[in-house]
Write an enzyme that holds these catalytic residues in place. Structure first.
Site, short mmCIF file in Angstrom:
data_model
loop_
_atom_site.label_atom_id
_atom_site.label_comp_id
_atom_site.label_asym_id
_atom_site.label_seq_id
_atom_site.Cartn_x
_atom_site.Cartn_y
_atom_site.Cartn_z
N ASP A 77 0.85 -1.19 0.00
CA ASP A 77 0.00 0.00 0.00
C ASP A 77 0.88 1.24 0.00
O ASP A 77 1.95 1.25 0.62
CB ASP A 77 -0.92 0.02 1.22
CG ASP A 77 -1.84 -1.19 1.27
OD1 ASP A 77 -2.61 -1.36 0.32
OD2 ASP A 77 -1.77 -1.95 2.24
N ASP A 79 0.76 5.45 0.70
CA ASP A 79 0.08 6.63 1.20
C ASP A 79 0.86 7.86 0.77
O ASP A 79 2.10 7.81 0.62
CB ASP A 79 -0.05 6.60 2.72
CG ASP A 79 -0.88 5.43 3.21
OD1 ASP A 79 -1.70 4.92 2.42
OD2 ASP A 79 -0.69 5.01 4.37
N ASP A 177 3.15 8.02 14.65
CA ASP A 177 3.39 7.17 15.81
C ASP A 177 4.85 6.71 15.95
O ASP A 177 5.52 7.06 16.90
CB ASP A 177 2.45 5.95 15.79
CG ASP A 177 2.32 5.34 14.41
OD1 ASP A 177 3.21 5.55 13.57
OD2 ASP A 177 1.32 4.64 14.17
#
Length: 544
Positions: A77, A79, A177
């Site tokens: 994936d 982003d 994070d």
């Protein structure tokens, strides 16, 4: 005094040296240092970045994709992060959709159907102190109306309920994070922007939280689950969680009680469907979180060592590794099968206060009980539940291999999932291997071969009938104890019809074996063409 104020603005300490910024120090790492292979970057992600940059905005590939690229892996994936607002991003792409309330992001969609790909685009967010946020007394659901007009809000515990205040890239990096997920890659000039030594941590194989871990878990308790997911995914590469990052996990896990159940359900599925389900169970046990995150996940961890559940987890990991699709309905059906099977048997046998029921109604009631007890209202009444129910309800139908049943069964939309489920049952000895192999061949054979397979079943049944006739065994009373199967065929006899087949349904017992089928035989008058001819004619008609 004025000098002190100026030094503070410039980030200098009282001694004249520059103080460490809470947002880290921007480092631009060139290609010869980070050694990312540009060929590993998805062309559609490049197109999104290029489109935004040509429109005058900053744009980078961000997050786990950059981490994987640094490790020489091809990300699944991609982003993108930008300083364009969601509305500005949406205006640049033909198929773009703004989603989310807590974090507003844009999905840019390429392709259609199963081949479609989604590039997730987020806007740089400002680093907002929880003390400066608007506070609400309830959660997302109870305070929905109040939150509608807020861009940054927290609940009484400090958990962030809204985070839609845009800011510069350095602040966006600080609110992410883990350090290895807070890097930005520009595929145009092949530069990696790193504020928190993510490249160093990637090289040292360390998973480290940005900022104070306890505070970050309190801001968003789902970060606890993300920590588990990343540690499981990266464990195979040798990554270890930093001690300070791991220390507050158990104590902070109680904060998950305030997270909406639907969000926890989705996060649980991510843990189990990213190709590292077995490693996830190991990490949960290692970190002391085998219980308490989510009730259904507790069941998964508890049963992970059972042969059937372990086989399902391994099969899921294998399919993800091979790039094949996985469905949560299949894995959860495997995890909860023991509950369904035992409840089914108890209803058929009339145990534990249940009245004896016919097999199919008993199976339906057992399934309803499992949904109510294990899944509840989160997703238990949607498509997920419908698929699970079909998988379970088709299991007894595999025992009938005569007449028109095999033809109708292989045409069912969920046949392949139900067959794979039955195949796993055969692998652990709950179902005959011969039955699994028969259905495997029947489902892929041409019409002539299917007729041969049906004839093979009829001949086997006739042989068993002749053996029982030569060596009769005294019939046992109907009150024999459950769980002691008789040595009879699990398939209907050659001269039985559809009604007989339902009466002969086999009910799996808790010990992995099958109970004796209950048979209601109807007396048939001999046909004028002779017993042998009549039998063959009846079987042929049933096959038609």
């Amino acid at each position: 005094m004025i000098k002190t104020f100026i030094d503070k603005l410039l980030g200098k300490s009282a001694g004249g040296t520059r103080a460490k910024s809470r947002f880290g120090k921007r480092q631009e790492v060139p290609a010869e240092v980070h050694k990312i292979d540009p060929a590993l970057v998805d062309e559609r992600a490049k197109n999104v970045v290029t489109t935004l940059q040509q429109a005058g905005y900053e744009a980078y590939v961000v997050g786990g994709a950059v981490r994987d690229l640094l490790l020489g892996l091809r990300p699944k994936d991609f982003d993108v992060a930008t300083n364009a607002t969601p509305e500005q991003v949406k205006s640049l792409f033909r198929r773009a959709f703004i989603i989310g309330r807590r974090f507003r992001i844009v999905h840019v969609v390429y392709g259609r159907g199963r081949e479609h790909e989604v590039i997730e685009v987020s806007t740089f967010r400002a680093y907002m102190d929880s003390a400066a946020a608007e506070q609400v007394a309830g959660n997302e659901r109870t305070s929905k109306g109040e939150l509608a007009s807020m861009t940054h809000a927290v609940d009484a515990s400090g958990r962030v309920l809204r985070d839609n205040v845009w800011g510069p890239q350095e602040e966006d990096a600080a609110r992410r994070d883990f350090t290895v997920n807070a890097m930005y890659y520009d595929p145009a000039n092949q530069v990696v922007v790193d504020y928190h030594n993510g490249i160093r941590d990637a090289q040292k194989l360390t998973l480290r939280m940005i900022g104070d871990p306890a505070t970050r878990y309190r801001e968003d308790p789902v970060r606890i689950i993300r920590a588990i997911r990343f540690s499981a995914k990266l464990a195979a590469l040798g990554f270890k969680m930093e001690a300070k990052t791991a220390a507050p996990l158990v104590e902070s896990s109680r904060l998950l009680a305030d997270v909406p159940q639907s969000r926890l359900f989705d996060e649980m599925l991510k843990l189990l469907q990213t190709g590292h389900a077995i490693a996830t169970v190991e990490q949960l046990r290692k970190l002391g979180l085998a219980k308490g995150i989510y009730p259904l996940l507790d069941v998964v961890v508890e049963r992970a060592d059972l042969p059937f559940v372990k086989a399902a987890l391994q099969d899921t990991d294998r399919r993800v590794g091979e790039g094949k699709p996985v469905a949560p309905s299949f894995l959860l059906a495997c995890v909860l099968w023991a509950d369904v099977r035992d409840g089914w048997a108890q209803r058929v046998e009339g145990q534990r206060g249940h009245r004896p029921q016919p097999p199919f109604p008993a199976l339906q009631d057992a399934i309803d009980d499992v949904f109510n007890a294990r899944i509840g209202d989160v997703s238990g009444r949607g498509k997920l539940a419908a698929d699970m129910r079909e998988i379970w309800m088709m299991q007894p139908r595999f025992d009938k291999r005569t007449g028109s049943t095999p033809y109708s069964l292989v045409e069912q939309a969920r046949f392949r999932a139900a067959f794979d489920f039955m195949r796993l049952r055969a692998d652990v000895g709950e179902v005959s291997e011969a039955i699994a192999e028969w259905w495997q061949e029947f489902s892929t054979a041409d019409e002539l071969r299917r007729q041969d397979l049906l004839e093979q079943v009829r001949e086997e049944q006739k042989t068993r009938q002749r053996v029982r006739t030569r060596d009769p065994v005294p019939a046992k009373p109907r009150t024999e104890p459950a769980g002691r199967p008789r040595q009879e065929s699990r398939e209907p006899q050659a001269d039985t019809d559809e009604a007989d087949a339902e009466a002969e349904t086999v009910v799996p017992m808790g010990d992995g074996e099958s109970s004796a089928p209950r048979k209601r035989r109807r007396r048939r008058k001999p046909r004028t063409g002779g017993a042998g001819g009549g039998s063959e004619g009846g079987a042929g008609a049933a096959a038609e």
